[in-house]
Design a protein around this motif. Structure first.
Motif, PDB file in Angstrom:
ATOM      1  N   ARG A 170      -8.361 103.945 -45.979  1.00  0.00           N
ATOM      2  CA  ARG A 170      -8.547 104.297 -44.572  1.00  0.00           C
ATOM      3  C   ARG A 170      -7.783 103.329 -43.675  1.00  0.00           C
ATOM      4  O   ARG A 170      -7.964 103.311 -42.463  1.00  0.00           O
ATOM      5  CB  ARG A 170     -10.038 104.290 -44.213  1.00  0.00           C
ATOM      6  CG  ARG A 170     -10.867 105.294 -45.006  1.00  0.00           C
ATOM      7  CD  ARG A 170     -12.306 105.350 -44.531  1.00  0.00           C
ATOM      8  NE  ARG A 170     -12.422 105.802 -43.149  1.00  0.00           N
ATOM      9  CZ  ARG A 170     -12.413 107.084 -42.793  1.00  0.00           C
ATOM     10  NH1 ARG A 170     -12.297 108.035 -43.730  1.00  0.00           N
ATOM     11  NH2 ARG A 170     -12.559 107.423 -41.537  1.00  0.00           N
ATOM     12  N   ALA A 171      -6.916 102.539 -44.282  1.00  0.00           N
ATOM     13  CA  ALA A 171      -6.166 101.531 -43.537  1.00  0.00           C
ATOM     14  C   ALA A 171      -4.919 102.150 -42.901  1.00  0.00           C
ATOM     15  O   ALA A 171      -4.357 103.120 -43.422  1.00  0.00           O
ATOM     16  CB  ALA A 171      -5.757 100.396 -44.463  1.00  0.00           C
ATOM     17  N   PRO A 172      -4.474 101.597 -41.776  1.00  0.00           N
ATOM     18  CA  PRO A 172      -3.221 102.075 -41.178  1.00  0.00           C
ATOM     19  C   PRO A 172      -2.025 101.623 -42.001  1.00  0.00           C
ATOM     20  O   PRO A 172      -2.142 100.729 -42.850  1.00  0.00           O
ATOM     21  CB  PRO A 172      -3.222 101.420 -39.794  1.00  0.00           C
ATOM     22  CG  PRO A 172      -4.024 100.168 -39.972  1.00  0.00           C
ATOM     23  CD  PRO A 172      -5.097 100.523 -40.986  1.00  0.00           C
ATOM     24  N   ALA A 173      -0.900 102.239 -41.758  1.00  0.00           N
ATOM     25  CA  ALA A 173       0.336 101.808 -42.421  1.00  0.00           C
ATOM     26  C   ALA A 173       0.608 100.355 -42.051  1.00  0.00           C
ATOM     27  O   ALA A 173       0.222  99.883 -40.981  1.00  0.00           O
ATOM     28  CB  ALA A 173       1.491 102.699 -41.994  1.00  0.00           C
ATOM     29  N   SER A 174       1.268  99.649 -42.924  1.00  0.00           N
ATOM     30  CA  SER A 174       1.514  98.229 -42.689  1.00  0.00           C
ATOM     31  C   SER A 174       2.493  98.034 -41.535  1.00  0.00           C
ATOM     32  O   SER A 174       3.322  98.904 -41.236  1.00  0.00           O
ATOM     33  CB  SER A 174       2.081  97.570 -43.944  1.00  0.00           C
ATOM     34  OG  SER A 174       3.394  98.051 -44.214  1.00  0.00           O
ATOM     35  N   THR A 175       2.392  96.871 -40.911  1.00  0.00           N
ATOM     36  CA  THR A 175       3.311  96.527 -39.833  1.00  0.00           C
ATOM     37  C   THR A 175       4.745  96.500 -40.336  1.00  0.00           C
ATOM     38  O   THR A 175       5.674  96.934 -39.642  1.00  0.00           O
ATOM     39  CB  THR A 175       2.938  95.157 -39.239  1.00  0.00           C
ATOM     40  OG1 THR A 175       1.589  95.202 -38.756  1.00  0.00           O
ATOM     41  CG2 THR A 175       3.862  94.783 -38.092  1.00  0.00           C
ATOM     42  N   ALA A 176       4.935  95.995 -41.556  1.00  0.00           N
ATOM     43  CA  ALA A 176       6.277  95.921 -42.130  1.00  0.00           C
ATOM     44  C   ALA A 176       6.869  97.313 -42.315  1.00  0.00           C
ATOM     45  O   ALA A 176       8.054  97.537 -42.043  1.00  0.00           O
ATOM     46  CB  ALA A 176       6.228  95.184 -43.465  1.00  0.00           C
ATOM     47  N   TYR A 177       6.038  98.254 -42.775  1.00  0.00           N
ATOM     48  CA  TYR A 177       6.529  99.624 -42.983  1.00  0.00           C
ATOM     49  C   TYR A 177       7.001 100.228 -41.666  1.00  0.00           C
ATOM     50  O   TYR A 177       8.099 100.785 -41.569  1.00  0.00           O
ATOM     51  CB  TYR A 177       5.423 100.483 -43.592  1.00  0.00           C
ATOM     52  CG  TYR A 177       5.786 101.949 -43.693  1.00  0.00           C
ATOM     53  CD1 TYR A 177       6.592 102.418 -44.721  1.00  0.00           C
ATOM     54  CD2 TYR A 177       5.321 102.867 -42.743  1.00  0.00           C
ATOM     55  CE1 TYR A 177       6.936 103.758 -44.819  1.00  0.00           C
ATOM     56  CE2 TYR A 177       5.656 104.205 -42.828  1.00  0.00           C
ATOM     57  CZ  TYR A 177       6.469 104.651 -43.862  1.00  0.00           C
ATOM     58  OH  TYR A 177       6.816 105.984 -43.937  1.00  0.00           O
ATOM     59  N   VAL A 178       6.187 100.115 -40.631  1.00  0.00           N
ATOM     60  CA  VAL A 178       6.526 100.708 -39.328  1.00  0.00           C
ATOM     61  C   VAL A 178       7.734 100.018 -38.709  1.00  0.00           C
ATOM     62  O   VAL A 178       8.556 100.666 -38.060  1.00  0.00           O
ATOM     63  CB  VAL A 178       5.305 100.645 -38.385  1.00  0.00           C
ATOM     64  CG1 VAL A 178       5.662 101.157 -36.991  1.00  0.00           C
ATOM     65  CG2 VAL A 178       4.148 101.465 -38.955  1.00  0.00           C
ATOM     66  N   SER A 179       7.854  98.710 -38.936  1.00  0.00           N
ATOM     67  CA  SER A 179       8.963  97.972 -38.322  1.00  0.00           C
ATOM     68  C   SER A 179      10.319  98.390 -38.859  1.00  0.00           C
ATOM     69  O   SER A 179      11.347  98.139 -38.226  1.00  0.00           O
ATOM     70  CB  SER A 179       8.769  96.464 -38.537  1.00  0.00           C
ATOM     71  OG  SER A 179       8.907  96.129 -39.910  1.00  0.00           O
ATOM     72  N   HIS A 180      10.336  99.041 -40.020  1.00  0.00           N
ATOM     73  CA  HIS A 180      11.606  99.466 -40.621  1.00  0.00           C
ATOM     74  C   HIS A 180      11.866 100.970 -40.494  1.00  0.00           C
ATOM     75  O   HIS A 180      12.887 101.457 -40.985  1.00  0.00           O
ATOM     76  CB  HIS A 180      11.644  99.075 -42.099  1.00  0.00           C
ATOM     77  CG  HIS A 180      11.800  97.596 -42.326  1.00  0.00           C
ATOM     78  ND1 HIS A 180      12.989  96.923 -42.069  1.00  0.00           N
ATOM     79  CD2 HIS A 180      10.912  96.662 -42.755  1.00  0.00           C
ATOM     80  CE1 HIS A 180      12.824  95.646 -42.359  1.00  0.00           C
ATOM     81  NE2 HIS A 180      11.584  95.450 -42.772  1.00  0.00           N
ATOM     82  N   LEU A 181      10.988 101.686 -39.820  1.00  0.00           N
ATOM     83  CA  LEU A 181      11.149 103.136 -39.730  1.00  0.00           C
ATOM     84  C   LEU A 181      12.442 103.539 -39.021  1.00  0.00           C
ATOM     85  O   LEU A 181      13.063 104.546 -39.358  1.00  0.00           O
ATOM     86  CB  LEU A 181       9.949 103.751 -38.998  1.00  0.00           C
ATOM     87  CG  LEU A 181       8.653 103.878 -39.803  1.00  0.00           C
ATOM     88  CD1 LEU A 181       7.548 104.455 -38.941  1.00  0.00           C
ATOM     89  CD2 LEU A 181       8.873 104.748 -41.037  1.00  0.00           C
ATOM     90  N   LEU A 182      12.835 102.766 -38.011  1.00  0.00           N
ATOM     91  CA  LEU A 182      14.012 103.138 -37.225  1.00  0.00           C
ATOM     92  C   LEU A 182      15.290 102.454 -37.708  1.00  0.00           C
ATOM     93  O   LEU A 182      16.306 102.492 -37.008  1.00  0.00           O
ATOM     94  CB  LEU A 182      13.773 102.807 -35.745  1.00  0.00           C
ATOM     95  CG  LEU A 182      12.617 103.558 -35.081  1.00  0.00           C
ATOM     96  CD1 LEU A 182      12.528 103.197 -33.599  1.00  0.00           C
ATOM     97  CD2 LEU A 182      12.763 105.057 -35.248  1.00  0.00           C
ATOM     98  N   ASP A 183      15.250 101.867 -38.888  1.00  0.00           N
ATOM     99  CA  ASP A 183      16.455 101.241 -39.437  1.00  0.00           C
ATOM    100  C   ASP A 183      17.629 102.212 -39.528  1.00  0.00           C
ATOM    101  O   ASP A 183      18.779 101.810 -39.281  1.00  0.00           O
ATOM    102  CB  ASP A 183      16.159 100.647 -40.817  1.00  0.00           C
ATOM    103  CG  ASP A 183      15.359  99.353 -40.732  1.00  0.00           C
ATOM    104  OD1 ASP A 183      15.096  98.893 -39.598  1.00  0.00           O
ATOM    105  OD2 ASP A 183      14.999  98.803 -41.790  1.00  0.00           O
TER     106      ASP A 183
END
Length: 205
Positions: A136-149
């Protein structure tokens, strides 16, 4: 100019003391951060709305940041219960009001929900990964930070672009109230110049 004048005056003993000595000039007060040019905004918008290469998570983060000044944190923590399917609005972070979705943003959100449904998962968040689908956890900060790479532009820059545009064209206090931000935090995005393309055309009369 004043520094040069008083250096000259003191060297010629016109004055005994240089009053500008030790005084530092302030930099420009307007926003000087990185923003995205209009042409590049259109290119990314087409990629997210009409293209087929962008991952649904990338499209959602990019569209919400560019059009609604959403932060990565707001998108990462967005939950299904924050969506009002009837009124087509969403609750973003600590904003005091539901955010109306334009057709483009709504279509991107639907693609993201379809991707979520394919997992399947009971995770309450809109953005769900293969790692978080069983939790039930949100996606990690690291994952989201690389979405727009793939675009080469971070979400923060897209958000700054939208904030600078809003504050330059609307009342900064209204912008702060709508986004749930402190007025002081919004004022730093006030530009010190006006884009000539936004000025009214000169009258022929």
């Amino acid at each position: 100019m004043l520094r040069q004048y008083f250096r000259f005056a003191r060297s010629h003993k016109v004055v005994l003391v240089d009053p500008t000595r030790g005084v530092k000039a302030k930099g420009p007060s307007g926003f000087s951060g990185t923003t995205v040019a209009v042409d590049q905004q259109r290119q990314m918008f087409r990629r997210w709305i009409t293209g087929t290469d962008a991952h649904p998570h990338e499209a959602l983060l990019g569209t919400l940041a560019l059009l609604h000044a959403a932060s990565s944190r707001e998108v990462r923590l967005l939950r299904v219960e924050d969506l009002d399917l009837t009124s087509r609005t969403i609750r973003l972070g600590k904003r005091p009001h539901q955010v109306p979705m334009d057709p483009a943003s709504w279509s991107v959100l639907q693609r993201c929900l379809a991707h979520r449904a394919d997992l399947p998962t009971e995770n309450p968040h809109v953005i769900v990964t293969r790692i978080t689908k069983g939790t039930r956890a949100p996606a990690s900060t690291a994952y989201v930070s690389h979405l727009l790479d793939p675009c080469g532009v971070p979400a923060r820059t897209l958000r700054c672009t939208r904030l600078a545009d809003l504050v330059s064209t609307l009342d900064p206090k209204l912008v702060a109230a709508a986004l749930g931000m402190d007025p002081e935090g919004v004022m730093i995005y006030l530009a010190d110049h006006v884009d000539e393309q936004r000025l009214p055309l000169p009258s022929n009369s």
